[in-house]
Design an enzyme around this catalytic site. Structure first.
Site, PDB file in Angstrom:
ATOM      1  N   GLU A  76       0.814  -1.222   0.000  1.00 47.16           N
ATOM      2  CA  GLU A  76       0.000   0.000   0.000  1.00 47.16           C
ATOM      3  C   GLU A  76       0.849   1.275   0.000  1.00 47.16           C
ATOM      4  O   GLU A  76       0.365   2.343   0.366  1.00 47.16           O
ATOM      5  CB  GLU A  76      -0.936   0.007   1.220  1.00 47.16           C
ATOM      6  N   HIS A  95      -2.373   3.294   8.000  1.00 43.80           N
ATOM      7  CA  HIS A  95      -3.502   2.589   7.384  1.00 43.80           C
ATOM      8  C   HIS A  95      -3.791   1.355   8.224  1.00 43.80           C
ATOM      9  O   HIS A  95      -2.880   0.591   8.546  1.00 43.80           O
ATOM     10  CB  HIS A  95      -3.155   2.192   5.951  1.00 43.80           C
ATOM     11  N   HIS A  97      -6.700  -1.980   9.350  1.00 44.90           N
ATOM     12  CA  HIS A  97      -7.868  -2.817   9.098  1.00 44.90           C
ATOM     13  C   HIS A  97      -8.616  -2.992  10.423  1.00 44.90           C
ATOM     14  O   HIS A  97      -9.014  -4.100  10.782  1.00 44.90           O
ATOM     15  CB  HIS A  97      -7.466  -4.163   8.523  1.00 44.90           C
ATOM     16  N   TYR A 116     -19.913  14.773  18.353  1.00 49.49           N
ATOM     17  CA  TYR A 116     -19.070  15.934  18.037  1.00 49.49           C
ATOM     18  C   TYR A 116     -17.617  15.563  17.771  1.00 49.49           C
ATOM     19  O   TYR A 116     -16.881  16.283  17.081  1.00 49.49           O
ATOM     20  CB  TYR A 116     -19.141  16.970  19.162  1.00 49.49           C
ATOM     21  N   HIS A 158     -12.370  -2.214   2.772  1.00 46.85           N
ATOM     22  CA  HIS A 158     -10.927  -2.312   2.974  1.00 46.85           C
ATOM     23  C   HIS A 158     -10.523  -1.959   4.400  1.00 46.85           C
ATOM     24  O   HIS A 158      -9.991  -2.802   5.112  1.00 46.85           O
ATOM     25  CB  HIS A 158     -10.235  -1.383   1.968  1.00 46.85           C
ATOM     26  N   TYR A 211      -8.017  22.149  20.246  1.00 45.91           N
ATOM     27  CA  TYR A 211      -8.244  20.907  21.007  1.00 45.91           C
ATOM     28  C   TYR A 211      -6.901  20.263  21.364  1.00 45.91           C
ATOM     29  O   TYR A 211      -6.052  20.037  20.506  1.00 45.91           O
ATOM     30  CB  TYR A 211      -9.087  19.948  20.178  1.00 45.91           C
TER      31      TYR A 211
END
Length: 220
Positions: A76, A95, A97, A116, A158, A211
């Site tokens: 990937e 990334h 799963h 929120y 995916h 934040y």
């Protein structure tokens, strides 16, 4: 032998891969981690269990797909290269799963502002990128469209992907994305969630600009 200029970054990638699996946002050798380095990035290799991953196995790549060393990069790598090429603020890409995020990605629907904290990914929804075969340029292009004005998205059938200025922040983002996906599934099982309107999410997104910032004065 010359000193590896990326030694500490390689170690950080290994640590993040292991933490990613330990906190439950990934499993096995699926999912991948990268960090920007020089004119390119460093990424976890393909097919190496993270509990046996060594820093020297982390692959140095350029944004065009060139790589060096004895280990092949993650399949990937294109989604990572695409983020670094399009989003200069990205310092790390993860990334996963993750179970709940992956389950929702199979519905191929954007997740609305039921909470929120959806603002953590930069907008009023968690988008789902259109489907494309894994590892392809088409998947990377679909992902970039879903990431417009966002820092995370789902990948249809995916999983999920997100980026942040550094590895720690990127892992925290992906943990929160998975948490939100779990909460959304639970809410849908109990009934129909009440969706926050656009005006409220605009207010929340403005507040989210500070934040977690400890370098700012306390609010009055």
């Amino acid at each position: 032998m010359p000193t590896d200029p990326y030694r500490e970054l390689r170690r950080a990638v290994v640590e993040t891969c292991r933490r990613m699996n330990a906190i439950g946002v990934n499993q096995g050798t699926v999912g991948n981690v990268s960090v920007r380095g020089g004119d390119g990035f460093l990424i976890s290799p393909t097919g190496v269990p993270y509990d046996r991953l060594a820093p020297e196995q982390v692959v140095a790549m350029d944004l065009g797909g060139g790589w060096s060393g004895d280990w092949r990069p993650s399949s990937e790598w294109r989604i990572h290269a695409a983020v670094y090429g399009a989003r200069p603020e990205a310092g790390a890409v993860i990334h996963t799963h993750a179970p709940h995020a992956t389950a929702l990605s199979c519905l191929r629907r954007d997740i609305p502002a039921f909470h929120y904290m959806m603002a953590v990914a930069g907008g009023a929804s968690l988008r789902c990128a259109e489907y494309a075969t894994y590892g392809t340029p088409e998947l990377a292009a679909n992902m970039l469209r879903a990431l417009e004005d966002r820092t995370a998205c789902l990948l249809a059938n995916h999983g999920a992907v997100g980026f942040a200025p550094g590895l720690e922040a990127a892992l925290a983002l992906m943990a929160e994305v998975e948490n939100l996906c779990r909460q959304y599934i639970l809410a849908r099982q109990a009934g129909e969630p009440v969706i926050l309107d656009a005006a409220e999410m605009t207010r929340v997104l403005e507040i989210f600009k500070t934040y977690g910032r400890q370098d700012l004065p306390a609010p009055r």
